[in-house]
Design a protein around this motif. Structure first.
Motif, mmCIF file in Angstrom:
data_model
loop_
_atom_site.group_PDB
_atom_site.id
_atom_site.type_symbol
_atom_site.label_atom_id
_atom_site.label_comp_id
_atom_site.label_asym_id
_atom_site.label_seq_id
_atom_site.Cartn_x
_atom_site.Cartn_y
_atom_site.Cartn_z
ATOM 1 N N GLY A 181 -2.260 4.796 -1.413
ATOM 2 C CA GLY A 181 -1.585 5.417 -0.285
ATOM 3 C C GLY A 181 -1.056 4.377 0.675
ATOM 4 N N ILE A 182 -0.073 4.789 1.475
ATOM 5 C CA ILE A 182 0.513 3.882 2.461
ATOM 6 C C ILE A 182 0.889 4.664 3.705
ATOM 7 C CG2 ILE A 182 2.830 4.112 1.420
ATOM 8 C CD1 ILE A 182 3.265 1.127 2.200
ATOM 9 N N SER A 183 0.556 4.089 4.846
ATOM 10 C CA SER A 183 0.952 4.688 6.117
ATOM 11 C C SER A 183 2.387 4.296 6.405
ATOM 12 C CB SER A 183 0.041 4.178 7.246
ATOM 13 O OG SER A 183 0.576 4.521 8.508
ATOM 14 N N TRP A 184 3.233 5.293 6.638
ATOM 15 C CA TRP A 184 4.647 4.975 6.833
ATOM 16 C C TRP A 184 4.856 4.150 8.094
ATOM 17 C CZ3 TRP A 184 8.130 5.809 3.137
ATOM 18 C CH2 TRP A 184 9.454 5.517 3.442
ATOM 19 N N SER A 185 4.117 4.435 9.138
ATOM 20 C CA SER A 185 4.332 3.743 10.409
ATOM 21 C C SER A 185 3.809 2.313 10.387
ATOM 22 C CB SER A 185 3.656 4.515 11.537
ATOM 23 O OG SER A 185 4.198 5.806 11.659
ATOM 24 N N SER A 186 2.577 2.123 9.907
ATOM 25 C CA SER A 186 1.941 0.809 10.000
ATOM 26 C C SER A 186 2.061 -0.021 8.740
ATOM 27 C CB SER A 186 0.454 0.983 10.322
ATOM 28 O OG SER A 186 -0.224 1.555 9.219
ATOM 29 N N GLY A 187 2.322 0.635 7.610
ATOM 30 C CA GLY A 187 2.358 -0.086 6.340
ATOM 31 C C GLY A 187 0.982 -0.354 5.763
ATOM 32 N N THR A 188 -0.053 0.140 6.405
ATOM 33 C CA THR A 188 -1.407 -0.012 5.879
ATOM 34 C C THR A 188 -1.510 0.673 4.528
ATOM 35 O OG1 THR A 188 -2.317 -0.032 8.115
ATOM 36 C CG2 THR A 188 -3.840 0.452 6.316
ATOM 37 N N THR A 189 -2.199 0.009 3.595
ATOM 38 C CA THR A 189 -2.331 0.562 2.259
ATOM 39 C C THR A 189 -3.793 0.763 1.891
ATOM 40 O OG1 THR A 189 -2.306 -1.660 1.283
ATOM 41 C CG2 THR A 189 -0.188 -0.518 1.470
ATOM 42 N N GLY A 190 -3.994 1.611 0.898
ATOM 43 C CA GLY A 190 -5.335 1.849 0.369
ATOM 44 C C GLY A 190 -5.240 2.152 -1.115
ATOM 45 N N TYR A 191 -6.286 1.781 -1.859
ATOM 46 C CA TYR A 191 -6.257 1.922 -3.306
ATOM 47 C C TYR A 191 -7.588 2.451 -3.841
ATOM 48 C CZ TYR A 191 -2.202 -1.133 -2.944
ATOM 49 O OH TYR A 191 -0.992 -1.675 -2.615
ATOM 50 N N ALA A 192 -7.494 3.153 -4.956
ATOM 51 C CA ALA A 192 -8.706 3.497 -5.687
ATOM 52 C C ALA A 192 -9.251 2.226 -6.330
ATOM 53 C CB ALA A 192 -8.382 4.531 -6.760
#
Length: 123
Positions: free
Chosen positions: A49-60
């Motif tokens: 996933g990615i936050s559109w505003s901050s660009g923060t990402t997360g992964y399984a």
């Protein structure tokens, strides 16, 4: 929000694919874009996933170090670059969107879904 996923296909183990998700219908600031996948007979699971505003990402955990999620603000498109693919990555991949800045992994957290795109990894 309308989502259109593309880019799936057949690839050999160790190969790469890039999925795209074109988004329309709404300004995406404040949304999180997620990628999920569903293999035959299994539950749909969070991939990245990615936050559109901050660009923060997360992964399984299963894809960390192999998959990269990114976005192109100008094109309103989210990408999932998949490298070092394994047969167990075979699934239908879906893009999804949720309001809010937290990258959540629960399917029910995402209100908007695109159609899936098939990824098949041969051994």
């Amino acid at each position: 929000v309308q989502l259109q996923a593309s880019g799936g296909g057949l690839v050999q183990a160790g190969g790469s694919l890039r999925l795209s998700c074109a988004i329309s219908g709404r300004t995406l600031s404040g949304y999180v874009m997620g990628w999920f996948r569903q293999a035959p007979g299994k539950e749909r699971e969070f991939v990245a996933g990615i936050s559109w505003s901050s660009g923060t990402t997360g992964y399984a955990d299963s894809v960390k170090g192999r998959f990269t999620v990114s976005k192109d603000n100008a094109k309103n498109t989210v990408y999932l670059q998949m490298n070092s693919l394994k047969p167990e990555d075979t699934a239908v991949y879906f893009c999804a969107a949720k309001w809010g800045t937290s990258i959540l992994t629960l399917r029910s957290s995402y209100a908007y879904w695109g159609q899936g795109t098939q990824v098949t990894v041969s051994s």
